[in-house]
Design an enzyme around this catalytic site. Structure first.
Site, PDB file in Angstrom:
ATOM      1  N   ASN A   3       0.839  -1.191   0.000  1.00 11.44           N
ATOM      2  CA  ASN A   3       0.000   0.000   0.000  1.00 11.44           C
ATOM      3  C   ASN A   3       0.885   1.255   0.000  1.00 11.44           C
ATOM      4  O   ASN A   3       2.116   1.149  -0.012  1.00 11.44           O
ATOM      5  CB  ASN A   3      -0.958  -0.012   1.202  1.00 11.44           C
ATOM      6  CG  ASN A   3      -0.218   0.008   2.530  1.00 11.44           C
ATOM      7  OD1 ASN A   3       0.951   0.391   2.602  1.00 11.44           O
ATOM      8  ND2 ASN A   3      -0.895  -0.409   3.571  1.00 11.44           N
ATOM      9  N   ASP A  50      -8.725 -10.071  -0.076  1.00 15.53           N
ATOM     10  CA  ASP A  50      -8.026  -9.090   0.756  1.00 15.53           C
ATOM     11  C   ASP A  50      -8.040  -7.714   0.093  1.00 15.53           C
ATOM     12  O   ASP A  50      -8.102  -6.686   0.767  1.00 15.53           O
ATOM     13  CB  ASP A  50      -6.585  -9.560   0.989  1.00 15.53           C
ATOM     14  CG  ASP A  50      -5.786  -8.564   1.822  1.00 15.53           C
ATOM     15  OD1 ASP A  50      -6.085  -8.421   3.014  1.00 15.53           O
ATOM     16  OD2 ASP A  50      -4.873  -7.924   1.253  1.00 15.53           O
TER      17      ASP A  50
END
EC number: 3.1.2.2
Lengths: 337, 337, 337
Positions: C21, C210
């Site tokens: 991320n 996810d």
């Protein structure tokens, strides 16, 4: 479990570092590929929704598409697709992309694209199967759709094939000439590029086309560049798994703040067919140059040398002025309403 | 549309964040993969250029390759490939890579690689088909090519198979010993790793080998490391789709500023063959450690413990001194000309 | 070459920018995919180690998994897998992941996961083949394994299918309501997503789950979020190549510092089967919000509106308190030993 309407689809994707240029702007080609994937899914789903022959929807055409605002790494791209018209053998899909900054919640419309798909039989790839008709909320929707259908059909027939055009390497080209920025890349078509029918996804082709066009634009102006729009693209010829595709791009026109790049896709199906190398797709991409703050920068003027280059420049100018006039007419119409 | 000469190919690729280490230098494995893809395309195209049996060119050997200067994220890698020699059953391809900084226009030669391919029939993977002869501009080109062909043939026969060598895990190894940095990774061969024949692309194998060698080098010197060169690699054994490959690396030698890492590729074809696990490829990779400014850093000396480790260190030293002597001879020869 | 024990496996992978991320923390889904790949390889290898019918191990279940510490870009993830129990038709694999900072040499345990695989015949995907028994070092290991086997078997039968639950779009939802953060994505299953049997790898499904759960969590709290744990997941239904899968997520519960997200995977096998859309997998993911320094942040309370939402919130609270109590009991037990 309640039935989900087959004519509507929504999907959210996080944009990753590999999807973007060094300034963090997601490549137009990544967005075109997402748009096409959504269109392929919704139209394949629709065409298999009745007890007909199993089929896969193949991309036939993408209408002219503008990139209204850049998308950045870490943002979520919300893709929604809707079937807006069906003829006997084709499906029109409207795909919208909205970027969402997850940290602020801010959303911006990025694209509104229109795509045409044709369902091909899973057992016989040369057979086009029948499309189940959709229900329209209002009678006019069907009529307007029919009008768009007729228009694109005409345009597909008219497509200048530009088959004589090949891009040759130039030795020691001068900066800002056509030869200086022209570029090409070569790709071996693997299984992950292809549909169940063993032909290249239209979105994969468009992503590679944008990649080459981006290299041409960056070589010309040596700044951070982004895709501003793509002209209508017709996919006349399928490209088979195992083919080698050569994607070539050259600059055709520059205005003060934009560059037009012509891109050709040629396929070599050498491995399992007697077929010759052929031109599969061609299109015009328009790029702009952006400052670090995201403001449009002036673009160096393209230097044309040969008669062909000068002719192509004038043709590009024609397209540029036509698009500009169309947009102004739309703005005036909007102001009147 | 004019015929494109099948013996020449040029392609441009933008380097992405995933292609690079944390210092922004593109992994040598990514470049080896690009080189091999270009070689596979041009030799497959050439071998199918006459009306013979359809075939796919499989990588047989890569000659020793130096990485002359690092490539960075955002740069364009320009790959050009040319067929330089053909024997009855093999094709020699010369692939050059030039990095291009799009913002400054600066270009640097990155690699000059020589690869050998063998065309395998698409219908019968065990059959080698005949290669159409190429035209040489000068008679000497053919003679020099023949000499290179004979040399590599000899070297392929001589290849020490090192089949007895297996890398075992070491418990609590001391820093800078062989056991401390040795590493391995395991990969399930999927469809996108394979050619049309269902065997792993040579470039995919080399990319994974470089990945393991890079982990070994980084574990040893704990700095930013880059691939400096790869020794000649012979691909004796094909690896089939569905196999599991184990890639293991161990350090064999260190000079003041370089590390030599031996890499083994073992294949488990357990799923659809009665065949045992076998050694498919092995090679030596040389790495250097770079400062943030891109200057070479001293490397910690490898601590050898066992007799085998000491023997391998001496062998590595031999290869290092031989390469060094060869390079100095070339420089002297160049100075004389 | 010495035989390598088939019941043990170790592999090292470098984490890349695309795996993480925007704060540089590797997505839990990437780690789940690595874990599952290691489990699939070791159990397929084991099930083919005797002269039985060739087979591929398919994921049947993953036990509840905690993410003990975040992994960052540039770190090496060391994955080790071991077969810990075999029944007649299933294999239990223990996979551990340890992150390693290559520059400092620091290592941290990231995950300890338990997975169950079932070997399916390569020739007949509906046939479960027999598993060769493993050797146990101590008699108690076999007994404990048998106990775990019986427990998971019971739990698999009990699985609430939650098949009636569909996530509908909400118009103009208020911040922090369920409708505000719910998300979905749609994926066309391609060849690189599938095993040799033509069904989606369990790890690919978990990675997409996810991805959706992460978008839900980020939309809710608008900060940097990471996967903290995943509840036990049962894979009852296979998903075939060419299917379209819709992965949908909605928040069910928030504690002071964690968010629970329920994720559904629905498959549309429209292309080559008469089969209807079906629920393939569902699971609960728990996320936490982290500051730039990696400290847990408070999470905005979820606003429940409908009766169903309030019921799901209470159920989530039950799971949360149960897990908390279990962990405290383990800590007390550890303190007593």
């Amino acid at each position: 479990m309640q039935a989900v309407p087959v004519t509507l689809l929504a999907s959210a994707w996080i944009m990753r570092p590999d999807d973007a240029n060094f300034a963090g702007n997601v490549h137009g080609g990544i967005i075109l590929k997402m748009i096409e994937e959504a269109g392929a899914i919704i139209s394949t789903r629709h065409c298999n929704s009745q007890d007909g022959e199993p089929c896969v929807a193949a991309l036939a055409r993408v209408e002219r598409t503008d990139f209204l605002s850049p998308v950045c790494i870490g943002e979520v791209a919300n893709v929604s697709a809707e079937i807006t018209y069906t003829s006997r053998h084709s499906v029109e899909v409207q795909v919208n992309v909205m970027s969402e900054n997850i940290l602020t919640g801010a959303k911006k419309v990025t694209n509104k694209a229109t795509l045409w798909y044709v369902p091909l039989s899973l057992k016989n790839v040369n057979k086009v199967v029948e499309v189940p008709p959709i229900q329209y909320a209002r009678k006019e929707q069907e009529e307007e759709g029919k009008k768009r259908y007729e228009e694109q059909k005409l345009d597909r027939l008219e497509t200048k094939q530009r088959n004589g055009d090949v891009i040759f390497p130039i030795i020691n080209p001068e900066p800002h000439t056509v030869g200086y920025s022209q570029s090409s890349l070569i790709h071996l078509v693997g299984p992950s590029d292809c549909t169940l029918l063993g032909f290249v996804h239209g979105g994969v082709t468009m992503k590679l086309m944008d990649e080459v066009a981006g290299i041409v634009a960056a070589r010309h102006c040596k700044t951070n560049i982004v895709t501003a729009s793509v002209d209508a693209i017709n996919f006349h010829e399928k490209i088979k798994k195992g083919s080698v595709i050569t994607i070539s791009g050259r600059m055709t026109f520059t205005s003060n703040k934009s560059m037009e790049i012509e891109v050709f896709v040629d396929a070599d199906p050498f491995v399992d067919e007697a077929r010759e190398r052929y031109r599969a797709v061609s299109a015009f991409f328009t790029y702009v140059s952006l400052s670090k703050e995201g403001k449009p920068l002036p673009v160096p003027q393209l230097l044309t040398e040969t008669e062909d280059e000068k002719r192509r420049f004038e043709e590009g100018k024609g397209r540029y002025l036509q698009t500009k006039a169309k947009r102004q007419a739309q703005l005036q119409q909007a102001a009147l309403q």
